[in-house]
Write a protein that holds these residues in place. Structure first.
Motif, PDB file in Angstrom:
ATOM      1  N   ALA A 187       0.764  -0.850   0.092  1.00  0.00           N
ATOM      2  CA  ALA A 187       0.046  -0.027   0.313  1.00  0.00           C
ATOM      3  C   ALA A 187       0.744   1.052  -0.173  1.00  0.00           C
ATOM      4  CB  ALA A 187      -1.030   0.122   1.148  1.00  0.00           C
ATOM      5  N   PHE A 188       1.971   1.013   1.130  1.00  0.00           N
ATOM      6  CA  PHE A 188       2.490   2.464   0.435  1.00  0.00           C
ATOM      7  C   PHE A 188       3.724   2.473  -0.493  1.00  0.00           C
ATOM      8  CE2 PHE A 188       1.069   2.398   4.838  1.00  0.00           C
ATOM      9  CZ  PHE A 188       1.448   3.716   5.585  1.00  0.00           C
ATOM     10  N   PHE A 189       4.302   1.113  -0.672  1.00  0.00           N
ATOM     11  CA  PHE A 189       5.116   1.924  -1.844  1.00  0.00           C
ATOM     12  C   PHE A 189       4.891   2.537  -3.512  1.00  0.00           C
ATOM     13  CE2 PHE A 189       7.035   0.335  -5.965  1.00  0.00           C
ATOM     14  CZ  PHE A 189       8.488  -0.018  -5.793  1.00  0.00           C
ATOM     15  N   PRO A 190       3.578   2.779  -3.578  1.00  0.00           N
ATOM     16  CA  PRO A 190       3.424   3.797  -4.943  1.00  0.00           C
ATOM     17  C   PRO A 190       3.909   5.218  -4.082  1.00  0.00           C
ATOM     18  CG  PRO A 190       2.036   2.264  -4.603  1.00  0.00           C
ATOM     19  CD  PRO A 190       2.365   2.024  -3.728  1.00  0.00           C
ATOM     20  N   THR A 191       3.084   6.058  -2.942  1.00  0.00           N
ATOM     21  CA  THR A 191       3.346   6.964  -2.583  1.00  0.00           C
ATOM     22  C   THR A 191       4.907   6.933  -1.962  1.00  0.00           C
ATOM     23  OG1 THR A 191       1.221   6.928  -0.924  1.00  0.00           O
ATOM     24  CG2 THR A 191       2.409   8.815   0.143  1.00  0.00           C
ATOM     25  N   GLU A 192       5.822   5.550  -1.574  1.00  0.00           N
ATOM     26  CA  GLU A 192       7.323   6.557  -1.332  1.00  0.00           C
ATOM     27  C   GLU A 192       7.927   6.635  -2.629  1.00  0.00           C
ATOM     28  OE1 GLU A 192       7.808   3.061   2.070  1.00  0.00           O
ATOM     29  OE2 GLU A 192       8.111   2.352   0.502  1.00  0.00           O
ATOM     30  N   ALA A 214       3.743  -2.922  -7.783  1.00  0.00           N
ATOM     31  CA  ALA A 214       3.369  -2.930  -6.058  1.00  0.00           C
ATOM     32  C   ALA A 214       2.935  -4.425  -6.222  1.00  0.00           C
ATOM     33  CB  ALA A 214       2.515  -1.834  -5.114  1.00  0.00           C
ATOM     34  N   THR A 215       1.539  -4.680  -6.938  1.00  0.00           N
ATOM     35  CA  THR A 215       0.793  -5.308  -7.403  1.00  0.00           C
ATOM     36  C   THR A 215       1.644  -6.467  -8.543  1.00  0.00           C
ATOM     37  OG1 THR A 215      -0.091  -4.967  -9.150  1.00  0.00           O
ATOM     38  CG2 THR A 215      -1.219  -4.475  -6.961  1.00  0.00           C
ATOM     39  N   ASP A 216       1.820  -6.629  -8.647  1.00  0.00           N
ATOM     40  CA  ASP A 216       2.912  -7.691  -9.962  1.00  0.00           C
ATOM     41  C   ASP A 216       4.037  -8.576  -9.775  1.00  0.00           C
ATOM     42  OD1 ASP A 216       0.382  -7.216 -10.982  1.00  0.00           O
ATOM     43  OD2 ASP A 216       0.472  -6.015 -12.811  1.00  0.00           O
ATOM     44  N   THR A 217       4.772  -7.409  -9.343  1.00  0.00           N
ATOM     45  CA  THR A 217       5.693  -8.085  -9.184  1.00  0.00           C
ATOM     46  C   THR A 217       6.451  -8.245  -7.537  1.00  0.00           C
ATOM     47  OG1 THR A 217       6.972  -6.750 -11.042  1.00  0.00           O
ATOM     48  CG2 THR A 217       8.181  -7.433  -9.725  1.00  0.00           C
ATOM     49  N   LEU A 218       6.273  -7.044  -6.898  1.00  0.00           N
ATOM     50  CA  LEU A 218       6.698  -6.200  -5.085  1.00  0.00           C
ATOM     51  C   LEU A 218       5.721  -7.828  -4.461  1.00  0.00           C
ATOM     52  CD1 LEU A 218       8.365  -5.646  -3.255  1.00  0.00           C
ATOM     53  CD2 LEU A 218       6.436  -3.759  -3.053  1.00  0.00           C
ATOM     54  N   ALA A 219       4.208  -7.743  -4.509  1.00  0.00           N
ATOM     55  CA  ALA A 219       3.669  -9.153  -3.448  1.00  0.00           C
ATOM     56  C   ALA A 219       3.984 -10.257  -4.430  1.00  0.00           C
ATOM     57  CB  ALA A 219       2.046  -8.070  -3.983  1.00  0.00           C
ATOM     58  N   PRO A 220       4.354 -10.612  -4.962  1.00  0.00           N
ATOM     59  CA  PRO A 220       4.815 -12.383  -5.579  1.00  0.00           C
ATOM     60  C   PRO A 220       6.241 -12.031  -5.190  1.00  0.00           C
ATOM     61  CG  PRO A 220       4.243 -11.327  -7.560  1.00  0.00           C
ATOM     62  CD  PRO A 220       4.150 -10.276  -6.832  1.00  0.00           C
ATOM     63  N   ALA A 221       6.787 -11.568  -4.702  1.00  0.00           N
ATOM     64  CA  ALA A 221       8.133 -11.630  -4.606  1.00  0.00           C
ATOM     65  C   ALA A 221       8.280 -12.143  -2.441  1.00  0.00           C
ATOM     66  CB  ALA A 221       9.349 -10.401  -4.685  1.00  0.00           C
ATOM     67  N   LEU A 246      18.685  -5.280   2.108  1.00  0.00           N
ATOM     68  CA  LEU A 246      19.440  -6.115   3.938  1.00  0.00           C
ATOM     69  C   LEU A 246      17.822  -5.785   4.399  1.00  0.00           C
ATOM     70  CD1 LEU A 246      22.746  -3.407   4.288  1.00  0.00           C
ATOM     71  CD2 LEU A 246      21.768  -5.982   4.807  1.00  0.00           C
ATOM     72  N   ALA A 247      16.732  -5.107   3.920  1.00  0.00           N
ATOM     73  CA  ALA A 247      15.290  -4.692   4.734  1.00  0.00           C
ATOM     74  C   ALA A 247      14.335  -5.733   4.179  1.00  0.00           C
ATOM     75  CB  ALA A 247      14.408  -3.108   4.437  1.00  0.00           C
ATOM     76  N   ASN A 248      15.005  -6.750   2.979  1.00  0.00           N
ATOM     77  CA  ASN A 248      13.978  -7.949   2.764  1.00  0.00           C
ATOM     78  C   ASN A 248      12.831  -7.299   1.963  1.00  0.00           C
ATOM     79  OD1 ASN A 248      16.028  -9.252   4.145  1.00  0.00           O
ATOM     80  ND2 ASN A 248      14.507  -9.506   6.315  1.00  0.00           N
ATOM     81  N   LEU A 249      13.753  -6.363   1.376  1.00  0.00           N
ATOM     82  CA  LEU A 249      12.234  -5.870   0.058  1.00  0.00           C
ATOM     83  C   LEU A 249      11.208  -5.409   1.304  1.00  0.00           C
ATOM     84  CD1 LEU A 249      12.279  -8.478  -2.794  1.00  0.00           C
ATOM     85  CD2 LEU A 249      14.020  -6.663  -1.844  1.00  0.00           C
TER      86      LEU A 249
END
Length: 503
Positions: free
Chosen positions: A250-255, A285-292, A324-327
């Motif tokens: 949820a926060f990724f696009p605002t970052e 966020a939905t198509d790449t980060l979420a599955p990862a 280091l933040a585990n994505l």
């Protein structure tokens, strides 16, 4: 906003020997005074129209089954006195969030007839005196307005033997505000008027809950529209508990938007096109980060390296830091890290703001520059306006955000009894499905790291919400988009058009 600072600000206005409050915040039933009302008449020029209106700053007493007062709810109502069809004129009930915040922010910044000015460039307001003016963005040309301070905020308080915690909770708060609205409609003869709710931040949670409290049952009150400003509906989108990856999405696009604003995103990759960039951030966020994130420790090292590098192009942090933040880029750490080498932190409520910490090695910012950069102007403005212009003469202080309600808040809404995140979006969806005229407006700032726009979008795209009747509006600012003059005008125009479209 920040509890300690605002409480300190309000301490300036606290007077010793409060005659109408006991030491524990209660009043003896026999000592409860009559509710007070302060009425005055005014006019306001809005475009080519002059609106004559009556201001009623008043206490409304809520009562129990024995007809005993349990709470005093303070509100400021603005009612057009020049109309010949008052009973059919729209009325909008307005509140802020917290939970535990008074309504001064929307009142003095966005929609009321008076406005305190703040710098549009995200610089701080400095010291008083602050500039107050007639508000060219007020909505009084299209709707009457009722600004509500929930119990424990503003001048509102429990009465008699009732304790404040009886009103502090998702359900408890919504029930008390619903009762206030019923009383106001009855006393003002407005049951057949078009009705709108407008809330900001937790106020959007309240608005969704009120949709259920007002429309549900056989004593229901139909609503024409719900205006969600910087919305938080499903708290799973904003709680960074271990194992909850929804908030990171949820926060990724605002970052990403924040990094773009501060020149840290790889703008050349998107040909300096912000619209394409922000849409790609949503999809990423939905198509790449979420599955990862779902794969966790089973994600290959090669994929982890690739994704960290791609994320770096969006959010401006180094791939090494991201790995280091585990994505999982917590927004509080992001606020400290993004401009660390330049010596700045960025704001939470509005990440355009920059602050300077006492040292640069901390994990998170010391404070929120988008809070302390503007709040003192609002505190001064509401107190000056109520006491000097509207002649409200209570001796008790106007409570902006003391922390008392929030610290005792009952977050339980789950009827089944198992632990869960608060999610009021299903109530909004139910209200829309049961009322085919109910429409929703979502107003979001790109730079809001408190209630991110994508989290609100995620909530509204499920939970039974009727998307055909949801309007999405966006602003080049943060949580309080009206801090920037152009965005304040855009918000006013968007809400005005939304109300007019329902007539």
């Amino acid at each position: 906003m920040r509890t300690l600072l605002l409480a300190a600000c309000m301490a300036v206005f606290a007077l010793p020997g409060l005659a109408d409050d006991t030491a524990n915040g209660k009043t003896d039933p026999a000592d409860i005074p009559d509710a007070q009302v302060f009425t005055s008449d005014h006019s306001l020029r809005l475009g080519s129209k002059t609106v004559k209106y009556r201001t009623v700053a008043s206490e409304t007493y809520l009562r129990n089954e024995k007809d005993e007062p349990t709470a005093s709810v303070f509100s400021v109502a603005y009612v057009d006195t020049s109309t010949t069809s008052a009973a059919q004129r729209p009325v909008t009930f307005v509140f802020n969030g917290g939970p535990g915040s008074a309504s001064l922010w929307l009142h003095m910044g966005a929609f009321g007839p008076k406005q305190v000015l703040t710098p549009s460039d995200a610089s701080d307001v400095g010291a008083p005196p602050y500039t107050m003016r007639d508000n060219p963005n007020s909505l009084l040309d299209v709707t009457d307005l009722v600004f509500i301070d929930p119990v424990g905020t503003g001048y509102s308080r429990p009465l008699g033997e009732t304790e404040g915690k009886e009103f502090y909770g998702v359900n408890e708060d919504a029930e008390s505000i619903a009762e206030f609205i019923r009383i106001w409609l009855t006393e003002n003869g407005r049951w057949n008027s078009p009705k709108y709710l407008a809330g900001e931040s937790y106020g959007t949670t309240r608005a969704a809950a009120l949709t259920e409290k007002l429309q549900g049952g056989w004593n229901g009150i139909g609503l024409n529209g719900v205006i969600l400003i910087s919305a938080i509906l499903d708290f799973q989108t904003a709680r960074f508990a271990p194992g909850n990856d929804t908030a990171h999405l949820a926060f990724f696009p605002t970052e990403a938007a924040t990094a773009w604003h501060h020149g840290k995103a790889n703008k050349a990759k998107w040909n300096n096109d912000f619209d394409t960039f922000i849409e790609d951030a949503r999809n990423y966020a939905t198509d790449t980060l979420a599955p990862a994130l779902i794969r966790g420790s089973t994600l290959s090292e090669a994929d982890e390296i690739r994704i960290a590098e791609e994320m770096s192009d969006f959010i401006g942090l180094s791939p090494e830091w991201i790995r280091l933040a585990n994505l999982r880029v917590d927004p509080h750490r992001f606020r400290k890290e993004l401009l660390r080498r330049e010596g700045y932190t960025v704001g939470r409520f509005d990440s355009r703001y920059k602050g300077v910490d006492s040292e640069g090695t901390g994990e998170t910012p010391e404070n929120d520059p988008s809070g302390y950069g503007m709040d003192v102007a609002y505190v001064a403005a509401i107190n000056d306006y109520l006491t000097r212009e509207l002649k409200v003469d209570f001796t008790r202080p106007y409570k902006v955000l003391t922390g008392e309600p929030g610290s005792q808040w009952n977050w339980s809404v789950n009827q089944q009894g198992w632990p869960s995140y608060v999610n009021v979006a299903p109530w909004l969806g139910k209200g829309m499905r049961e009322n085919t005229d109910l429409r929703v407006l979502l107003a979001s700032g790109w730079y809001d790291l408190a209630t991110p726009f994508f989290g609100a979008e995620m909530s509204l795209r499920k939970n039974g919400v009727v998307l055909d009747r949801v309007e999405f509006d966006y602003y080049d600012s943060g949580h309080m988009m009206y801090l920037a003059e152009s965005d304040g005008k855009k918000l006013s125009d968007d809400v005005r058009d939304f109300i007019r479209a329902g007539q």
